[in-house]
Design a protein around this motif. Sequence first.
Motif, PDB file in Angstrom:
ATOM      1  N   VAL A  80      24.294  10.888 -12.295  1.00 38.60           N
ATOM      2  CA  VAL A  80      25.305  10.881 -11.267  1.00 38.60           C
ATOM      3  C   VAL A  80      25.755  12.128 -10.682  1.00 38.60           C
ATOM      4  O   VAL A  80      25.913  12.481  -9.714  1.00 38.60           O
ATOM      5  CB  VAL A  80      26.526   9.874 -11.651  1.00 38.60           C
ATOM      6  N   LEU A  81      25.921  12.835 -11.800  1.00 37.56           N
ATOM      7  CA  LEU A  81      26.333  14.435 -11.478  1.00 37.56           C
ATOM      8  C   LEU A  81      25.365  15.113 -10.572  1.00 37.56           C
ATOM      9  O   LEU A  81      25.728  15.751  -9.514  1.00 37.56           O
ATOM     10  CB  LEU A  81      26.393  15.268 -12.934  1.00 37.56           C
ATOM     11  N   LYS A  82      24.081  14.956 -10.863  1.00 36.75           N
ATOM     12  CA  LYS A  82      23.164  15.481 -10.056  1.00 36.75           C
ATOM     13  C   LYS A  82      22.951  14.945  -8.927  1.00 36.75           C
ATOM     14  O   LYS A  82      22.888  15.584  -7.475  1.00 36.75           O
ATOM     15  CB  LYS A  82      21.612  15.305 -10.808  1.00 36.75           C
ATOM     16  N   ALA A  83      23.219  13.639  -8.427  1.00 35.64           N
ATOM     17  CA  ALA A  83      23.216  12.964  -7.344  1.00 35.64           C
ATOM     18  C   ALA A  83      24.326  13.528  -6.408  1.00 35.64           C
ATOM     19  O   ALA A  83      24.057  13.491  -5.273  1.00 35.64           O
ATOM     20  CB  ALA A  83      23.266  11.383  -7.525  1.00 35.64           C
ATOM     21  N   ALA A  84      25.409  13.489  -7.160  1.00 35.94           N
ATOM     22  CA  ALA A  84      26.554  14.067  -6.256  1.00 35.94           C
ATOM     23  C   ALA A  84      26.469  15.439  -5.642  1.00 35.94           C
ATOM     24  O   ALA A  84      26.821  15.631  -4.340  1.00 35.94           O
ATOM     25  CB  ALA A  84      27.848  13.965  -7.004  1.00 35.94           C
ATOM     26  N   GLU A  85      25.807  16.150  -6.538  1.00 33.99           N
ATOM     27  CA  GLU A  85      25.607  17.431  -6.166  1.00 33.99           C
ATOM     28  C   GLU A  85      24.656  17.692  -4.838  1.00 33.99           C
ATOM     29  O   GLU A  85      24.845  18.456  -3.980  1.00 33.99           O
ATOM     30  CB  GLU A  85      24.964  18.161  -7.322  1.00 33.99           C
ATOM     31  N   GLN A  86      23.816  16.715  -4.740  1.00 37.51           N
ATOM     32  CA  GLN A  86      22.931  16.526  -3.716  1.00 37.51           C
ATOM     33  C   GLN A  86      23.751  16.444  -2.358  1.00 37.51           C
ATOM     34  O   GLN A  86      23.007  16.717  -1.198  1.00 37.51           O
ATOM     35  CB  GLN A  86      21.869  15.610  -3.709  1.00 37.51           C
ATOM     36  N   ILE A  87      24.769  15.670  -2.467  1.00 38.60           N
ATOM     37  CA  ILE A  87      25.466  15.523  -1.067  1.00 38.60           C
ATOM     38  C   ILE A  87      26.880  16.244  -1.021  1.00 38.60           C
ATOM     39  O   ILE A  87      27.673  16.200  -0.320  1.00 38.60           O
ATOM     40  CB  ILE A  87      25.926  13.926  -1.068  1.00 38.60           C
ATOM     41  N   GLY A  88      26.691  17.477  -1.961  1.00 43.80           N
ATOM     42  CA  GLY A  88      27.768  18.505  -1.689  1.00 43.80           C
ATOM     43  C   GLY A  88      29.176  18.039  -2.607  1.00 43.80           C
ATOM     44  O   GLY A  88      29.976  18.708  -2.489  1.00 43.80           O
ATOM     45  N   ILE A  89      28.956  17.312  -3.401  1.00 41.31           N
ATOM     46  CA  ILE A  89      30.226  16.686  -4.205  1.00 41.31           C
ATOM     47  C   ILE A  89      30.219  17.477  -5.448  1.00 41.31           C
ATOM     48  O   ILE A  89      29.241  17.373  -6.228  1.00 41.31           O
ATOM     49  CB  ILE A  89      30.376  15.236  -4.244  1.00 41.31           C
ATOM     50  N   GLU A  90      31.125  18.465  -5.811  1.00 41.40           N
ATOM     51  CA  GLU A  90      31.138  19.066  -7.130  1.00 41.40           C
ATOM     52  C   GLU A  90      32.152  18.511  -8.013  1.00 41.40           C
ATOM     53  O   GLU A  90      33.028  17.989  -7.797  1.00 41.40           O
ATOM     54  CB  GLU A  90      31.777  20.360  -6.736  1.00 41.40           C
ATOM     55  N   ILE A  91      31.433  18.083  -8.941  1.00 40.46           N
ATOM     56  CA  ILE A  91      32.281  17.580 -10.485  1.00 40.46           C
ATOM     57  C   ILE A  91      32.467  18.496 -11.261  1.00 40.46           C
ATOM     58  O   ILE A  91      31.239  19.159 -11.644  1.00 40.46           O
ATOM     59  CB  ILE A  91      31.521  16.173 -10.522  1.00 40.46           C
ATOM     60  N   PRO A  92      33.462  18.697 -11.730  1.00 44.47           N
ATOM     61  CA  PRO A  92      33.799  19.713 -12.899  1.00 44.47           C
ATOM     62  C   PRO A  92      33.071  19.333 -14.032  1.00 44.47           C
ATOM     63  O   PRO A  92      32.870  18.299 -14.578  1.00 44.47           O
ATOM     64  CB  PRO A  92      35.149  19.850 -13.120  1.00 44.47           C
ATOM     65  N   THR A  93      32.172  20.292 -14.879  1.00 48.67           N
ATOM     66  CA  THR A  93      31.666  20.236 -15.905  1.00 48.67           C
ATOM     67  C   THR A  93      31.775  21.258 -16.857  1.00 48.67           C
ATOM     68  O   THR A  93      32.030  22.420 -16.525  1.00 48.67           O
ATOM     69  CB  THR A  93      29.989  19.905 -15.945  1.00 48.67           C
TER      70      THR A  93
END
Lengths: 778, 520
Positions: free
Chosen positions: B19-32
């Motif tokens: 899900v992290l990578k999927a979000a990245e694809q649409i420009g959503i940055e999740i902290p890690t």
Amino acid sequence: MNKIVDNIIAEKGTSVDAAIPILQAIQAEFNYLPEEAMQRVCDITEISPARLYGISTFYTQFRHKAVGKHIIKVCVGTACHVKGAMRVYDALRRELNLKDDEDTDSDDLFTIDKVACLGCCTIAPVVQIDNTTFGHVEPGKVSEILEEFLASDDNPAGENSYIVEQNKHTDGEIRIGLGSCCIASGSSDVKLELEKSLKANKTNVEVKQVGCVGICNQVPLLEIHKHGETPYFYTKIKADEVNEIIRKHFKSKNLLTRLKTDISGFINNYVINGIPRSVMKYSSERDDTPVSEFLNGQINIATEHRGFLKPNDIVEYKKLGGFEALKKCLTQFSRDEIIDTIKESGLKGRGGGGFYTGLKWQLVKDTKSEIKYVICNGDEGDPGAFMDRMLLESYPFRIIEGLIISAYAVGANKGLFYIRAEYPLAVKRIKEAIYYCEKENLLGDNIMDSGFSFDMKVFEGAGAFICGEETALIASVEGNRGLPRMRPPYPAEVGLWGKPTLVNNTETFSVIPWIIRNGAAAFSNIGTENSKGTKVFALAGKINRGGLIEVPIGITIRSIVEEIGGGIPNGKAFKAVQIGGPSGGCIPASLADIPIDFNTLSEAGAMMGSGGLVVLDEDDCMVDIARYFLAFTQDQSCGKCTFCRVGTRRMLEILNKICSGKGQSGDIEILEKLAHSTKKGSLCGLGSTAPNPVLSTLRYFKHEYLEHIEGKCPTGKCVELIEYLIVEECIGCTLCAQDCPTDAIAFKPYELHIVENELCIKCDICRQVCPVNAVIIK
Amino acid sequence: MINLKINNTSIQVPTGTSVLKAAEQIGIEIPTMCFYEGFTNHPSCMVCLVKDTKSGKLHPSCALPAEEGMDIITEDNEIISARKEALELLLSDHVGDCEAPCRQACPAAIDIPKMNRLIAQGKFDEAFVIAKEELAIPLILGYICPAPCEKVCRRTQVDEAVSICSLHKFVADIDIEQKNFYLPTKEKESNKNVAIIGTGPAGLSCAFYLLRLGHNVVLFDKNTEAGGALRYEILNKELPNSAIDSEIGTLQNYGAEFRLNTEITKELFENELKKGFDAIVIAMGDFDKSNLHKFGFENGKYGISINKNTFEINQDGVFACGNIIRSRRMAVTSVAQGKATAWSVNQYLNGIKPEKKHRMFNSKFGKLFSEEIEEYKKETIPDKRIILENGKLGNFNNAQAITESTRCMRCDCRKPTTCKLRNYADEYSADRRKFAFGERKKVKKHFQHKLIVYEPEKCIRCNLCVDISTKEKDTLGFSSIRRGFDVEISIPFNKSIKEIFNRTAEKCANACPTGAISLK
């Protein structure tokens, strides 16, 4: 040393997954893990130092320092905790003169250790020294225990059998339970004495060693079955009472002995007369005896033939319908039919999670793979639970049968028993049972000529509660630290060595043969709407008749406590039950009428868990109980997720603060919020259920938390909030002063004694020895 | 391919995508924090939690495989609060100073350890750039600052503080001696004019930073010479006029215009300043406070009443700083206020509502335990403090300056800007004290390796270094030992860190989300 290590490695192998067995063998040899030996292992195996070191420090079984000649294990399981285990531990430390950072005495004779649970909850508090277990230990009596142990050091209790001459007519049968609790309560001594006595009397009676009878509170227990007579139970027998019992029931064949025993018996009786006797005799036909009341209301499925079946007698097991279910599966049922039967039965996993067993089997069956595994999860780690131990010790063949059936159904050819190393008797009995099954072609190639082949072995867990979690268990078998991983993928798809793996709890496997033999409906007729069948509970704590019980799901807490358990001892009030151990919660007495099933328990804030059921009375402090479980989970956390690793520690610190009277307003709110976050933000079941004991006590007993914040422990349990006081009833007998370990009470014969609170360490010994209850807690 | 929704946006990803990578694809940055490319299924920090709306449960997105029909939310109050609490838990077990105590104590927040290190390397001009970055008049303050930084210097627990004050004076002296006259590059010219009333420490400092931000500055003073209290209140034998002249000269070179002998009257203020300038800064320290009301200024308890965060007063475009708002003993406080006021004025001039400059999150811990002093001594020299005969008037020679600055124990973190824990703690406004219940762990430092430093008490137990060194088959690598709260990333068999790393040391330092493993 290298030679010894080399031999061990030659036996266990050099691959990564041999790490735990190798370390266990090294420790068995040296009593600890010498660094030199660890180095050697790294030098000649594939195991890297990083890995070996990581493993050896993860599992509590492993020690890195040399230890004393004998190891004292103080059980701090739930039942022991509520009965004062910490006071026993402190008393032992004082007795051994240990400084704060020491655990071995200056003579290197004893090393003291706390253990999570020895599974002898009914005789709490329990201390085990090497292989000898002492029950009902009082802090004031620890020196006697050490002396007694040293005196009997050369005379260990064994499990040797008395063998009746074959093919001879016997006059009857004497059954004695030899589960771990029974042995701890002196059953081995009773058995030795029994055999000696029978031999001396030349009595032709078979002594049958059976598994756990379940009535752990009444052991040692003898059942005498004589042809044509009503069977009799004798409870709480001492070894020196055996001879008399035998003589009463069976006439000696040897005239001389008979005369002798008659005379000495007469003298014995004469001498013993007038002394209160602990032994009670009950007829099995009466239903108002503690034994029959305890057994009433129970249904034996997992524990079928309880108190009758000899654990490692495959002939008897077969005679009683054993392996019929397997035969039926192999010859009459298709794999789908087996799985459908299990599905229809409504059986849910008995390890705590409550996932439908049939569905799990289906998932494993449906995953395509050449190799599949089935694993029996016997890593019972809940403090206050001993169901799995008892089932493994008493019904090894039944569990193996369940396992073979499951393997056949899902298409697995390899199986594994994962059993805690703390359960040596269970390990031994399962290994023996596997051996017999292999001999009888119930395991191995082409089982019962069905074309189905299945092998299994035993893996001994090395002491980590988290390994009860299936992905952590698998990690540990693969030779890793027992860290759970994210699911999905579930082990049903990606399990041991990446292959589809079925992991079921011991109890789950133990009901499988019954379901197959009796049909799904017979099982699903028992229970409630959403939870079918029976559940085995370990009933302990403040209860008159503790023990192992198997009850229909849907029974009320009240029936268990009052009817089966016989209520609360000493006229105290029933306060709550703790169900489900560290993952569960406390249900107050006011909710005792709810029928127990998976749903009702979680709605009430507890959990079925694996089935520990600890009864609490008015003297138990609920904040202390929450703290106790948090202390356990934070110690057992694998340390992976932030919330579990740090969060449980912080919660424990808040609880410590509250219990020591340093709590402030606001602490409860921080605690509650953190408990909710930890529930939400943990990966595995341990972390996400760890806050339950806190949340459930906050839910039902918040007033006790508030009272602590105000500086009062309403039950007088939290030592930093209480003082000891001697009141006018004191007769000046000086017993308290004699036993006080810190001289906080001065000798004042025939005068009112006074506790000097500056010196008092609140060990409770004075209160326990006072003959007139003049010592009170304020 | 799998179809799912993230924050209500539909997206298609290949099977096995997290899900992290999927979000990245649409420009959503999740902290890690514990996530590192190439190491999957590694959730431990729980900072990347997201919510599955169907179950309402939170999951670590780095390890959560995208599934058909999933509906994920990456931010709501519950998620933010859980992430924040995870950070707070990590902080409660993180012993380290982001910024060194000296820098935290300095009102002007000079990056003292960095300056010291540059001096120690003989890079005096670079050290001066660092000093000048936060302190407009490092030479003057070198004479008169009571040096709060030295009071908290951790070196005092060994022997005596590092002579920080004399060191910034030293680099300022060198700058003049070598005729470098360093001045920072200015920002683009704004063509805005700011009047500053008063040429004491607050006014000079404010002028310097406004010039740097691209504005024109005129400083007014009633006296014949600039310097205010610096020149007229402090004795010449403590602060020689040459030092004042020199730094005022630099400011003039930078573009400041001085209008001396100008008493500010009500008329001048209303007619010339208010009309002729875009903003006014009142920074005259010794103004008769009873006259304030004449100008229409609100008089507070200690002086002109201001907005404490922005230094604005009750008139639009007028700011006040220095002793006129409250009399302080330390010139450095006025210097710091002058700088902060310049920041506010700049926002005002750019048409933005002024806000206090955000001070980055700082992890800090108190006094060193005695065992820790030994750890800190590993990174310094045993030399005693160099005491000059004339005290603050004296000058270090180059060798002395190098020795003195080498006495610094490097209390600041090696990853002040790249530490994810600091950055997220800042972003989520984490309270580092919220869970400070237990005894804090003791700082240890491992320096033996030529490339990296390992400070275990800064570790968040993400195990990336263990995985990297294992996967890439380094000599021994780190080992994750014990369990629960006591998990530690340790060096097996009492070896030194030098012996366990051969190839992956640098990679581990880069992967480490905190300052636990850092490059030397």
